[in-house]
Design a protein around this motif. Structure first.
Motif, PDB file in Angstrom:
ATOM      1  N   HIS A  27      23.792 -68.140 -12.404  1.00 47.58           N
ATOM      2  CA  HIS A  27      24.615 -67.011 -12.047  1.00 47.58           C
ATOM      3  C   HIS A  27      25.007 -66.202 -13.283  1.00 47.58           C
ATOM      4  CE1 HIS A  27      28.467 -64.916 -10.971  1.00 47.58           C
ATOM      5  NE2 HIS A  27      27.989 -64.937  -9.737  1.00 47.58           N
ATOM      6  N   ASP A  28      25.371 -66.634 -14.189  1.00 47.49           N
ATOM      7  CA  ASP A  28      25.475 -66.040 -15.462  1.00 47.49           C
ATOM      8  C   ASP A  28      24.415 -65.183 -16.037  1.00 47.49           C
ATOM      9  OD1 ASP A  28      28.147 -67.094 -15.276  1.00 47.49           O
ATOM     10  OD2 ASP A  28      27.819 -68.648 -16.914  1.00 47.49           O
TER      11      ASP A  28
ATOM     12  N   SER B 275      23.760 -62.298 -13.871  1.00 51.88           N
ATOM     13  CA  SER B 275      24.732 -61.076 -14.146  1.00 51.88           C
ATOM     14  C   SER B 275      24.683 -60.595 -15.317  1.00 51.88           C
ATOM     15  CB  SER B 275      26.275 -62.026 -14.022  1.00 51.88           C
ATOM     16  OG  SER B 275      26.455 -62.454 -12.989  1.00 51.88           O
TER      17      SER B 275
ATOM     18  N   ALA C 119      23.942 -56.423 -15.783  1.00 45.64           N
ATOM     19  CA  ALA C 119      24.990 -55.719 -16.413  1.00 45.64           C
ATOM     20  C   ALA C 119      24.504 -54.329 -17.063  1.00 45.64           C
ATOM     21  CB  ALA C 119      25.571 -56.520 -17.724  1.00 45.64           C
TER      22      ALA C 119
END
Length: 394
Positions: free
Chosen positions: A383-384, A387, A391
């Protein structure tokens, strides 16, 4: 692999004998000191808690030392601790001596893991850790069975006298072969990395995975001698040869885990945890039949140590940077916190639960929790990453 790596292996061998040989001597220690088997089992918990406490204490004391100096000092502590075990007049002296010996454990393997990965190419780092940890596996193949036989034949104290000599030999080999390094490197790592490492979610979840996986390992392994004699029906003299089978499994699992982790780190972690849980659960039935029990114990050894270098590499990878050595030491402490809880859990099952025959079943449930934590960590990492990729577009 460079010779310096095998010097670390020698130190790991000595520490491995001290940590594991007490399992084969529980009956002898309990009879000689007049305590129950479960109380003797707490000597394992005491050692493990000493590892957990020793990691931050020695980290604070030695933050200005070079890694080689620290490794040599740790072997001195290890040797003195085993000498104290050999001359222990009662149970509590022995407990205190075990805790003192354990202080050297986490820092030795933590610092040693960083030194080992610095000696090889990046694509061989997990294998380098596995080679160092081979000292633990060889300890189980040669040292623990021999130490168990020695203790049964000449008294358990003779085993600790022998390990004291091993400590002196390991100290000499490390002094001769491990390359010198600058103290400033170790100081910079200690002073800059503490808060950063302990605050990282990925590192915390990795440490929790390690703890839970080894709660299962030690809940089963701590009481392996009474299981073999009282449940399976083997004689006390048969325990040492069976521990040799366990040690063979450790070597295979350790090297296989390191080889796989260099290529497929995350799948190796997941697969090793699934295998560990399955083997422990299957042992509940296997320990009632001698041949199946021996096979299961060999598989147990392989499954247990297949987790070691992948979990160690995973935490070190998440702590990349100034705090890597600290994270490495804390992960060794996490293994041993799992050992302490596991030894206590096995004793609780014996004294207050369904009994000795159910120890491996309860032990097999715990790595399932470790698997759940690992899967959560993997999901959050993905998930990180997603993301971070999105970004710039936002």
């Amino acid at each position: 692999m460079p010779l310096a790596l095998y010097a670390l292996t020698a130190g790991a061998f000595g520490i491995g004998v001290t940590e594991f040989v007490i399992m084969g001597l529980l009956i002898d220690v309990s009879k000689d000191l007049g305590v129950s088997i479960s109380a003797a089992g707490l000597l394992i918990s005491g050692y493990a808690l000493g590892v957990v406490v020793g990691a931050p204490i020695l980290g604070a004391i030695s933050d200005k030392w070079s890694r080689k100096t620290l490794l040599m000092a740790l072997m001195v502590v290890f040797t003195i601790g085993n000498l104290a075990c050999a001359i222990a007049p009662d149970y509590w002296w022995l407990m205190a001596a075990r805790v003192l010996t354990a202080f050297a454990h986490a820092s030795f393997f933590g610092v040693g893991s960083v030194v080992a990965t610095g000696l090889v190419a990046p694509n061989r780092r997990a294998s380098a850790i596995a080679v160092m940890f081979t000292g633990l596996t060889v300890a189980n193949i040669l040292g623990v069975p021999f130490g168990t036989w020695l203790g049964q034949a000449y008294g358990w104290r003779s085993t600790f006298w022998a390990v004291t000599l091993i400590g002196l030999a390991a100290l000499a080999v490390i002094a001769l072969l491990v390359p010198k390094d600058k103290a400033s490197d170790a100081q910079e790592e200690a002073t800059q990395g503490v808060l950063a490492v302990l605050g990282r979610r990925a590192v915390i979840l990795g440490l929790l995975t390690t703890v839970l996986s080894w709660v299962g390992v030690f809940a089963g392994f701590t009481y392996i001698a009474p299981i073999l004699t009282e449940i399976t029906g083997f004689s006390e003299g048969a325990v040492s040869p069976i521990l040799l089978v366990f040690g063979g499994g450790l070597v295979i699992g350790n090297l296989a885990g390191g080889w796989l982790a260099d290529r497929y780190l995350v799948p190796t972690i997941v697969g090793s945890l699934v295998t560990l849980a399955a083997v422990l659960l299957a042992m509940t039935a296997a320990i009632h039949q001698p041949v199946l029990a021996v096979i299961a114990i060999g598989l147990f050894g392989a499954a247990a140590f297949a987790t070691v270098s992948p979990l160690q590499m995973w935490v070190m990878q998440k702590a990349e940077g100034a705090g890597q050595g600290l994270a490495s030491s804390f992960n060794i402490a996490a293994f041993n916190l799992g050992n302490a809880i596991g030894a206590w859990l096995g004793g609780a099952v014996i004294d207050h639960g369904p009994g000795l025959g159910a120890v491996t079943f309860v032990a097999g449930l715990v790595p399932i929790g470790a698997l759940a934590v690992a899967l959560l960590a993997i999901r959050l990492d993905r998930h990180d990453a997603e993301s971070a990729a999105l970004a710039p577009a936002e």
